[in-house]
Enzyme design. Structure first.
Site, PDB file in Angstrom:
ATOM      1  N   SER A 284       8.582 -11.771  -0.891  1.00 55.38           N
ATOM      2  CA  SER A 284       9.010 -11.536  -2.268  1.00 55.38           C
ATOM      3  C   SER A 284       9.505 -10.113  -2.477  1.00 55.38           C
ATOM      4  O   SER A 284      10.311  -9.855  -3.362  1.00 55.38           O
ATOM      5  CB  SER A 284       7.877 -11.850  -3.251  1.00 55.38           C
ATOM      6  OG  SER A 284       6.754 -11.024  -3.020  1.00 55.38           O
TER       7      SER A 284
ATOM      8  N   PHE B 178       0.412  -7.784 -10.678  1.00 54.64           N
ATOM      9  CA  PHE B 178      -0.795  -7.491  -9.903  1.00 54.64           C
ATOM     10  C   PHE B 178      -0.869  -6.023  -9.483  1.00 54.64           C
ATOM     11  O   PHE B 178      -1.949  -5.437  -9.445  1.00 54.64           O
ATOM     12  CB  PHE B 178      -0.866  -8.400  -8.673  1.00 54.64           C
ATOM     13  CG  PHE B 178      -0.799  -9.860  -9.016  1.00 54.64           C
ATOM     14  CD1 PHE B 178      -1.593 -10.392 -10.027  1.00 54.64           C
ATOM     15  CD2 PHE B 178       0.067 -10.706  -8.356  1.00 54.64           C
ATOM     16  CE1 PHE B 178      -1.527 -11.739 -10.362  1.00 54.64           C
ATOM     17  CE2 PHE B 178       0.142 -12.055  -8.675  1.00 54.64           C
ATOM     18  CZ  PHE B 178      -0.659 -12.575  -9.680  1.00 54.64           C
TER      19      PHE B 178
ATOM     20  N   GLU C 130      -4.750  -5.539  -3.962  1.00 55.27           N
ATOM     21  CA  GLU C 130      -3.888  -4.537  -4.597  1.00 55.27           C
ATOM     22  C   GLU C 130      -4.553  -3.173  -4.749  1.00 55.27           C
ATOM     23  O   GLU C 130      -3.897  -2.131  -4.618  1.00 55.27           O
ATOM     24  CB  GLU C 130      -3.411  -5.046  -5.955  1.00 55.27           C
ATOM     25  CG  GLU C 130      -2.349  -6.128  -5.882  1.00 55.27           C
ATOM     26  CD  GLU C 130      -2.902  -7.492  -5.516  1.00 55.27           C
ATOM     27  OE1 GLU C 130      -2.111  -8.378  -5.169  1.00 55.27           O
ATOM     28  OE2 GLU C 130      -4.143  -7.665  -5.583  1.00 55.27           O
TER      29      GLU C 130
END
Length: 322
Positions: A41, A87, A62
């Site tokens: 992505s 996120f 994260e």
């Protein structure tokens, strides 16, 4: 500069990001990429193929990702930390605050698929709070380019800027609005169209929509000024104050909540320096539902026609001049 037509070619700003990142990385071995199981992505596949030892994939973690980025920067490297904006900002805000902004770490935070780009994945994946969360932090420029040209220029600028940066990129295709070879300047709005009846302000995926709205207004004899405000913090004070004083009304539109984002930043400045009627278009303080980004922007009053209609209503609120 004239508004784009509906047939204009659409560009994924992530492509511009990785193109510049790879070009810079070829000449600068200090550049590394850090991601959260988001090689695809973030479009980092080409980077990984060329420099597998310079890509750190921390998995779906994260907070660790941001901490690793800070550590790499402290070790003299130049990390580009890439992850879904919802996120990257929501799960690791404390680390962004303490490890990046407070420490003034030379880390480039790249929020991918921002706004409502994840569409059908719904409210958990919409990133419509990230302007509010990040723009309150000292030392952290917050930038949302309007097209692939500005994205490329902003990545180039960020790589040479000594300090942290939050760069917000969508995956939704947008037409190019700025000329080839454009140079990004922090805290500098781009005048896309001049006018004296009202000022329309946007950034990111909404900019081409306000430009189309200005075309609709022009057809009715209303000349609107159009500003691309890519830098949410620090805001272009001169451009905003001039817009307020010279056009007498300001409408903002953004792929974000109406609370705490671009519109709020503009309003804070306007009320202090040159109060005029304002209208803030965005997601009106709710969890945006499931649906494509294009559908949701239309649903929340940010189709070109709806923007033009809101502008006409706002112009009617301008005080009459004797």
């Amino acid at each position: 500069m004239n508004a784009v037509t509906s047939s204009a070619k659409l560009h994924d700003c992530r492509d511009a990001f990785v193109t510049v990142l790879e070009r810079l990385s070829a000449d600068n071995p200090r550049i590394v990429a850090v991601c959260n199981d988001s090689v695809g992505s973030s479009k980092l596949g080409g980077f990984r193929a060329r420099w597998p030892d310079r890509l750190v994939n921390v998995g779906i973690a994260e907070q660790n990702m941001v901490g690793v980025g800070a550590g790499l920067a402290n070790g003299g490297l130049l990390p580009f930390v890439c992850g879904a904006a919802c996120f990257l900002t929501g799960r690791s805000l404390e680390q962004i605050k303490a490890d990046i902004a407070y420490s003034n770490a030379n880390v480039k935070l790249i929020g991918i698929s921002s706004g409502m780009a994840y569409g059908e994945l719904g409210p958990t994946h919409h990133s419509i709070e990230d302007f509010a969360w990040t723009r309150v932090l000292p030392n952290l420029p917050v930038i949302a380019p309007c097209d692939s040209v500005e994205t490329a220029a902003a990545v180039e600028w960020a790589a040479h800027y000594d300090g942290p940066v939050f760069l917000r990129l969508s995956r939704v295709g947008v037409p190019d609005l700025l000329p080839s070879g454009h140079t990004f300047e922090l805290s500098k709005a781009n005048l896309l169209r001049d006018g004296d009846a009202i000022t329309l302000v946007a950034n990111g995926t909404v900019t081409h929509r306000i430009l189309k709205a200005a075309d609709l207004l022009a057809a009715e004899g209303i000349e609107a000024r159009v500003l691309n405000m890519a830098t949410v913090r620090p805001l272009d004070l001169d451009a905003v104050v001039a817009a307020a004083r010279e056009t007498g009304a300001i409408l903002t539109a953004e792929e974000h909540s109406t609370f705490g984002g671009l519109g709020s930043a503009v309003a804070e400045l306007v009320v202090a320096e040159a109060p005029v009627p304002m209208k803030i278009l965005g997601v009106p303080g709710i969890f945006a539902p499931t649906g494509s980004a294009e559908f949701l922007l239309d649903e929340f009053g940010m189709s070109p026609a709806a923007i033009a209609e809101a502008a006409v209503a706002l112009i009617a609120r301008k005080p009459s001049r004797a």
